[in-house]
Design an enzyme around this catalytic site. Structure first.
Site, short mmCIF file in Angstrom:
data_model
loop_
_atom_site.label_atom_id
_atom_site.label_comp_id
_atom_site.label_asym_id
_atom_site.label_seq_id
_atom_site.Cartn_x
_atom_site.Cartn_y
_atom_site.Cartn_z
N SER A 70 0.83 -1.21 0.00
CA SER A 70 0.00 0.00 0.00
C SER A 70 0.86 1.26 0.00
O SER A 70 2.00 1.27 0.48
CB SER A 70 -0.92 0.01 1.22
OG SER A 70 -1.75 -1.12 1.22
N1 SAM Z 1 -0.54 -4.67 4.12
C1 SAM Z 1 0.14 -5.06 2.91
C2 SAM Z 1 1.54 -4.52 2.84
O1 SAM Z 1 1.92 -3.75 3.72
O2 SAM Z 1 2.25 -4.92 1.91
C3 SAM Z 1 -0.63 -4.68 1.68
C4 SAM Z 1 -1.39 -5.83 1.22
S1 SAM Z 1 -2.21 -5.84 -0.30
C5 SAM Z 1 -2.85 -4.22 -0.53
C6 SAM Z 1 -3.63 -6.80 0.22
C7 SAM Z 1 -3.32 -8.23 0.56
O3 SAM Z 1 -4.52 -8.82 1.04
C8 SAM Z 1 -2.87 -9.07 -0.61
O4 SAM Z 1 -1.61 -9.62 -0.33
C9 SAM Z 1 -3.95 -10.16 -0.72
O5 SAM Z 1 -3.45 -11.42 -1.10
C10 SAM Z 1 -4.48 -10.18 0.70
N2 SAM Z 1 -5.82 -10.75 0.87
C11 SAM Z 1 -6.91 -10.64 0.07
N3 SAM Z 1 -7.94 -11.33 0.60
C12 SAM Z 1 -7.48 -11.90 1.77
C13 SAM Z 1 -8.06 -12.72 2.77
N4 SAM Z 1 -9.32 -13.14 2.73
N5 SAM Z 1 -7.30 -13.09 3.81
C14 SAM Z 1 -6.01 -12.70 3.90
N6 SAM Z 1 -5.40 -11.92 2.98
C15 SAM Z 1 -6.13 -11.52 1.92
#
Ligand code: SAM
Length: 226
Positions: A70
């Site tokens: 993000s």
């Molecule tokens: N917080 C992260 C960082 O600092 O890099 C940003 C993460 S990215 C915007 C969103 C993440 O949410 C992705 O890696 C995706 O695979 C994960 N995601 C989506 N649905 C999910 C779920 N049900 N449970 C866990 N992770 C999930």
């Protein structure tokens, strides 16, 4: 603030400090602890090698498996909205690169973070441990179900855009606790919402519009939704 292993000795942080000044302070990030955490955690450790030079750019960056790390402002905004004081247990849904979990580890006592893509969870876990963020625990799973084993949480933060508030979050949130998560039927633009639990009732407050990858799971979007 904790003193994660390599943070103090990391390479010059001019970009990091100027990111704090120009991207965060000018846009309403006032929580001194959040500003300090953002000025401390080396974002370059969490981006892909080819993107190191843009580590402090004012944008999200691609990571593996078509996911993103993000934008710094988004991470700071979500952390500020949680109002952490340092004693909390936090659930971070969507570990991705592990960057937000690292920032949260400077703001709370314990961070449990869950990622649905096993390879991302494994890489983030190694990265966090190797760099001294020892109060973070990573697991793989469907974060729309929360992580009941470590509940109740003082705060839950979700880094992917959902369609509605997953009921397990309400069950796993402590009284007076907060949830910050992006929500919206439009898969490419979401409203950041802060939920608060007071006497068992949930209130909601809109914090602005952001763009996130979709939250995929039992209480989120289907994996094959458009
Ligand atoms: N917080 C992260 C960082 O600092 O890099 C940003 C993460 S990215 C915007 C969103 C993440 O949410 C992705 O890696 C995706 O695979 C994960 N995601 C989506 N649905 C999910 C779920 N049900 N449970 C866990 N992770 C999930």
């Amino acid at each position: 603030m904790k003193n994660p292993g390599n943070v103090e000795s990391s390479e010059p942080n001019y970009d990091r400090q100027s990111m704090v000044e120009s991207q965060l302070k000018t846009r309403g990030i006032r929580d001194e602890r959040v500003l300090k955490a953002m000025a401390t955690v080396p974002r370059e450790l969490f981006v892909q090698e080819g993107h190191r030079k843009q580590a402090y750019a004012d944008c999200a960056l691609p990571i593996e498996h078509e996911q993103t790390i993000s934008q710094p402002f988004t991470v700071a905004c979500m952390c500020q909205a949680l109002g952490l004081t340092g004693n909390e247990t936090v659930l971070d849904v969507g570990t991705g690169s592990g960057y937000a979990a690292a920032v949260l580890s400077c703001l709370a006592a314990k961070v449990f973070t869950i990622e649905r893509i096993p390879e991302l969870a494994a890489t983030a876990s190694d990265r966090l441990q190797q760099n001294g963020f020892s109060n973070v625990v990573v697991t793989t799973g469907d974060g729309t179900r929360g992580w009941p084993e470590h509940a109740p949480y003082d705060a839950i933060v979700v880094a992917a855009g959902g369609c509605d508030l997953p009921p397990p979050y309400v069950e796993q949130l402590r009284e007076s606790g907060r949830i910050v998560m992006p929500l919206g039927r439009d898969n490419s633009r979401q409203n950041m919402v802060r939920f608060q639990k007071n006497n068992g009732t949930i209130t909601r407050e809109h914090l602005g519009t952001f763009v996130f990858v979709p939250l995929i799971g039992d209480f989120g979007w289907a994996a094959n939704s458009p």
